[in-house]
Design a protein around this motif. Structure first.
Motif, PDB file in Angstrom:
ATOM      1  N   UNK A 101       0.355  -8.409 -11.866  1.00  0.00           N
ATOM      2  CA  UNK A 101      -1.017  -8.757 -12.169  1.00  0.00           C
ATOM      3  C   UNK A 101      -1.919  -7.555 -11.908  1.00  0.00           C
ATOM      4  N   UNK A 102      -3.196  -7.809 -11.823  1.00  0.00           N
ATOM      5  CA  UNK A 102      -4.144  -6.712 -11.790  1.00  0.00           C
ATOM      6  C   UNK A 102      -4.777  -6.510 -10.423  1.00  0.00           C
ATOM      7  N   UNK A 103      -4.900  -5.232 -10.077  1.00  0.00           N
ATOM      8  CA  UNK A 103      -5.600  -4.825  -8.862  1.00  0.00           C
ATOM      9  C   UNK A 103      -7.016  -5.383  -8.900  1.00  0.00           C
ATOM     10  N   UNK A 104      -7.384  -6.133  -7.862  1.00  0.00           N
ATOM     11  CA  UNK A 104      -8.712  -6.738  -7.843  1.00  0.00           C
ATOM     12  C   UNK A 104      -9.249  -6.692  -6.421  1.00  0.00           C
ATOM     13  N   UNK A 105     -10.517  -6.998  -6.302  1.00  0.00           N
ATOM     14  CA  UNK A 105     -11.145  -7.051  -4.984  1.00  0.00           C
ATOM     15  C   UNK A 105     -11.544  -8.493  -4.684  1.00  0.00           C
ATOM     16  N   UNK A 106     -11.245  -8.972  -3.479  1.00  0.00           N
ATOM     17  CA  UNK A 106     -10.491  -8.294  -2.428  1.00  0.00           C
ATOM     18  C   UNK A 106      -9.005  -8.176  -2.787  1.00  0.00           C
ATOM     19  N   UNK A 108      -5.523  -9.065  -2.453  1.00  0.00           N
ATOM     20  CA  UNK A 108      -4.871 -10.271  -1.950  1.00  0.00           C
ATOM     21  C   UNK A 108      -3.360 -10.184  -2.135  1.00  0.00           C
ATOM     22  N   UNK A 109      -2.644 -10.559  -1.094  1.00  0.00           N
ATOM     23  CA  UNK A 109      -1.191 -10.380  -1.079  1.00  0.00           C
ATOM     24  C   UNK A 109      -0.454 -11.292  -2.043  1.00  0.00           C
ATOM     25  N   UNK A 110      -1.005 -12.446  -2.364  1.00  0.00           N
ATOM     26  CA  UNK A 110      -0.229 -13.457  -3.075  1.00  0.00           C
ATOM     27  C   UNK A 110       0.153 -13.050  -4.494  1.00  0.00           C
ATOM     28  N   UNK A 111      -0.501 -12.047  -5.066  1.00  0.00           N
ATOM     29  CA  UNK A 111      -0.148 -11.638  -6.425  1.00  0.00           C
ATOM     30  C   UNK A 111       0.884 -10.520  -6.437  1.00  0.00           C
ATOM     31  N   UNK A 112       1.297 -10.082  -5.261  1.00  0.00           N
ATOM     32  CA  UNK A 112       2.265  -8.990  -5.169  1.00  0.00           C
ATOM     33  C   UNK A 112       3.644  -9.556  -4.885  1.00  0.00           C
ATOM     34  N   UNK A 113       4.544  -9.315  -5.811  1.00  0.00           N
ATOM     35  CA  UNK A 113       5.861  -9.944  -5.706  1.00  0.00           C
ATOM     36  C   UNK A 113       6.943  -9.060  -5.135  1.00  0.00           C
ATOM     37  N   UNK A 114       6.654  -7.777  -4.988  1.00  0.00           N
ATOM     38  CA  UNK A 114       7.663  -6.835  -4.511  1.00  0.00           C
ATOM     39  C   UNK A 114       7.061  -6.047  -3.352  1.00  0.00           C
TER      40      UNK A 114
END
Length: 125
Positions: A101-106, A108-114
């Motif tokens: 997904x896309x880098x956003x502010x703030x 947030x860890x939940x969109x990072x899968x690796x």
């Protein structure tokens, strides 16, 4: 399976600098946005910074704005976190992570899968 490996942590004094590296193995490195997170003992994981897949967009936590810079070198499959003017409160294990997904502010860890295994940063006099 995407693999991430952090390096560059260590023990420094307040006011000093460190540069963390995150090497991402496997193909299509530039398909992923990359984030940096940290977790201090007894505290929740905090999103520090992220960078878009082409490097054109970055975000930072308020606690590090003006001191940390995130960069990526897609030719080397590596993302860097340049940390200047380090403070004792920056002490933590730092992790890099990749997201479809896309880098956003703030950040947030939940969109990072690796995720990588982490590298310790200690700021102490």
């Amino acid at each position: 399976q995407l693999q991430l490996e952090e390096s560059g942590g260590g023990l420094v004094q307040p006011g000093e600098s460190l540069r963390l590296s995150c090497l991402v193995s496997k193909y299509n490195f530039d398909y992923y946005d990359i984030g940096w997170f940290r977790q201090a003992p007894g505290k929740e994981r905090e999103g520090v910074s992220c960078i878009s897949r082409r490097g054109g967009k970055t975000n930072y936590a308020d606690s590090v704005k003006g001191r940390f810079t995130i960069l990526r070198d897609n030719a080397k499959d590596t993302v860097f976190l340049q940390m200047n003017n380090l403070k004792p409160e920056d002490t933590a294990v730092y992790y890099c992570a990749a997201s479809d997904y896309y880098c956003s502010a703030p950040v947030r860890a939940h969109i990072y899968g690796y995720w990588g295994q982490g590298t310790q940063v200690t700021v102490s006099s």
